[in-house]
Design an enzyme around this catalytic site. Structure first.
Site, short mmCIF file in Angstrom:
data_model
loop_
_atom_site.label_atom_id
_atom_site.label_comp_id
_atom_site.label_asym_id
_atom_site.label_seq_id
_atom_site.Cartn_x
_atom_site.Cartn_y
_atom_site.Cartn_z
N CYS A 133 0.84 -1.20 0.00
CA CYS A 133 0.00 0.00 0.00
C CYS A 133 0.88 1.24 0.00
CB CYS A 133 -0.99 0.00 1.15
SG CYS A 133 -0.34 0.57 2.71
N GLU A 134 0.41 2.23 -0.73
CA GLU A 134 1.22 3.45 -0.88
C GLU A 134 1.18 4.34 0.36
OE1 GLU A 134 -0.46 5.16 -4.39
OE2 GLU A 134 -1.91 6.37 -3.27
N HIS A 135 0.29 4.02 1.30
CA HIS A 135 0.22 4.84 2.51
C HIS A 135 1.21 4.39 3.57
CE1 HIS A 135 -4.05 5.13 0.88
NE2 HIS A 135 -3.50 6.30 0.68
N HIS A 136 1.39 3.07 3.71
CA HIS A 136 2.23 2.55 4.79
C HIS A 136 3.37 1.67 4.29
CE1 HIS A 136 -1.86 3.24 6.53
NE2 HIS A 136 -1.15 3.79 7.51
N CYS A 148 -1.87 -3.26 6.45
CA CYS A 148 -1.88 -2.04 7.26
C CYS A 148 -3.14 -1.96 8.11
CB CYS A 148 -1.74 -0.80 6.38
SG CYS A 148 -3.10 -0.51 5.26
N GLN A 181 -5.77 -0.17 -3.81
CA GLN A 181 -6.47 -1.24 -4.51
C GLN A 181 -7.32 -0.68 -5.64
OE1 GLN A 181 -8.16 -4.22 -1.92
NE2 GLN A 181 -9.71 -4.76 -3.43
N HIS A 208 -5.42 -6.05 3.46
CA HIS A 208 -4.40 -5.02 3.62
C HIS A 208 -3.74 -5.19 4.98
CE1 HIS A 208 -5.66 -2.29 0.19
NE2 HIS A 208 -6.55 -3.28 0.18
N1 LIG Z 1 -9.00 3.58 -0.32
C1 LIG Z 1 -7.93 2.88 0.07
N2 LIG Z 1 -7.43 3.08 1.29
C2 LIG Z 1 -6.37 2.35 1.66
C3 LIG Z 1 -5.76 1.39 0.85
N3 LIG Z 1 -4.72 0.84 1.53
C4 LIG Z 1 -4.71 1.45 2.72
N4 LIG Z 1 -5.69 2.37 2.82
C5 LIG Z 1 -6.10 3.30 3.90
O1 LIG Z 1 -5.39 4.49 3.84
C6 LIG Z 1 -5.76 5.22 4.99
C7 LIG Z 1 -4.66 6.16 5.42
O2 LIG Z 1 -5.23 6.90 6.46
P1 LIG Z 1 -4.45 7.98 7.35
O3 LIG Z 1 -5.40 8.46 8.41
O4 LIG Z 1 -3.80 8.97 6.46
O5 LIG Z 1 -3.27 7.10 7.96
P2 LIG Z 1 -3.18 6.35 9.38
O6 LIG Z 1 -3.20 7.34 10.50
O7 LIG Z 1 -2.00 5.45 9.31
O8 LIG Z 1 -4.55 5.52 9.39
P3 LIG Z 1 -4.94 4.17 10.16
O9 LIG Z 1 -4.60 3.03 9.26
O10 LIG Z 1 -6.43 4.28 10.39
O11 LIG Z 1 -4.15 4.12 11.43
C8 LIG Z 1 -6.14 4.17 6.02
O12 LIG Z 1 -7.52 4.31 6.29
C9 LIG Z 1 -5.86 2.84 5.30
O13 LIG Z 1 -6.75 1.82 5.70
C10 LIG Z 1 -6.32 1.19 -0.43
O14 LIG Z 1 -5.86 0.38 -1.24
N5 LIG Z 1 -7.41 1.96 -0.78
ZN LIG Z 2 -1.72 1.08 4.20
#
Ligand SMILES: Nc1nc2c(ncn2[C@@H]2O[C@H](COP(=O)(O)OP(=O)(O)OP(=O)(O)O)[C@@H](O)[C@H]2O)c(=O)[nH]1
Ligand SMILES: [Zn+2]
Length: 204
Positions: free
Chosen positions: A94-97, A165, A135, A163
């Site tokens: 995932c590009e967020h984590h 994360c 995704q 996921h």
């Molecule tokens: N729409 C979408 N969201 C994703 C995907 N992979 C991870 N995420 C979400 O990206 C979001 C990032 O949220 P943030 O609030 O910026 O980050 P965070 O504080 O690490 O969030 P938490 O995971 O809730 O602890 C999270 O809700 C993840 O579940 C994906 O493929 N699609």
């Molecule tokens: Zn993630």
């Protein structure tokens, strides 16, 4: 869908890449950030291993879907019904984590004279999986690549994935599955085609 794909070109130029030495140094920083000592014996080779494994895990940046989808076949005795390759396993991040996404892709199209080599469909999933992803983006990209290169009557892509994360950290919900779909052409306009795709994906 155009907007999604265009906003995520997801490739950089080779000239933008850091050197291997810089990448290894970044891993050493993260090891220290995690609380460990990168100079202890067990971790000495770790930065080199991580950098090497990143080359493999993110090899999708060095590949273009158009290259693998370029080869098509016409001699299929007039076959013009759905072609579905289902349960294609993939790993992405995932590009967020930057932690794993583990899932399966189901990809179908309605040919318009030409068909794809079946393995090429799995290769396209691999190319987009081996990048940092959401995704939704990955689902749209697979559909778009097939639509653009083959010009079929329709494309349907469904991805189901877990996921890490959401499982290993954060909200910590293990076992939840996210489903995403992209439909183009007849899969979008004909409810019966869409329903048949869903039934065939679900049949065991
Ligand atoms: N729409 C979408 N969201 C994703 C995907 N992979 C991870 N995420 C979400 O990206 C979001 C990032 O949220 P943030 O609030 O910026 O980050 P965070 O504080 O690490 O969030 P938490 O995971 O809730 O602890 C999270 O809700 C993840 O579940 C994906 O493929 N699609
Ligand atoms: Zn993630």
């Amino acid at each position: 869908m155009d907007a999604i794909v265009k906003n995520f070109p997801q490739t950089n130029r080779d000239s933008d890449r850091p050197s291997q030495q810089e990448a290894e140094e970044a891993v050493r920083v993260l090891l220290r950030w995690a609380g460990d000592d990168p100079t202890r014996e067990g971790l000495l080779e770790t930065p080199a291993r991580v950098v090497k494994s990143y080359r493999e895990l993110f090899s999708g940046y060095d590949m273009a879907a158009e290259d693998v989808l370029g080869r098509t076949f016409e001699e299929v005795a007039g076959y013009d019904d759905m072609v579905l390759v289902k349960d294609i396993p993939f790993f992405s991040h995932c590009e967020h984590h930057m932690v794993p996404i583990i899932g399966k892709a189901h990809v179908a199209y309605m040919p318009d004279g030409r068909v794809l080599g079946l393995s090429k469909i799995a290769r396209v999933v691999e190319i987009y999986g081996r990048r940092l992803q959401t995704q939704e983006t990955m689902t749209a990209q697979i559909a778009r690549a097939i639509d653009d290169t083959l010009n079929p009557r329709g494309v349907a892509v469904m991805i189901e994935a877990e996921h890490m994360c959401m499982a290993m950290r954060g909200v910590q919900k293990q076992g939840s599955t996210t489903l995403t779909t992209t439909f183009t052409g007849t899969f979008k306009t004909e409810p019966a085609d869409q329903a048949r795709f869903m039934t065939m994906v679900r049949s065991r």
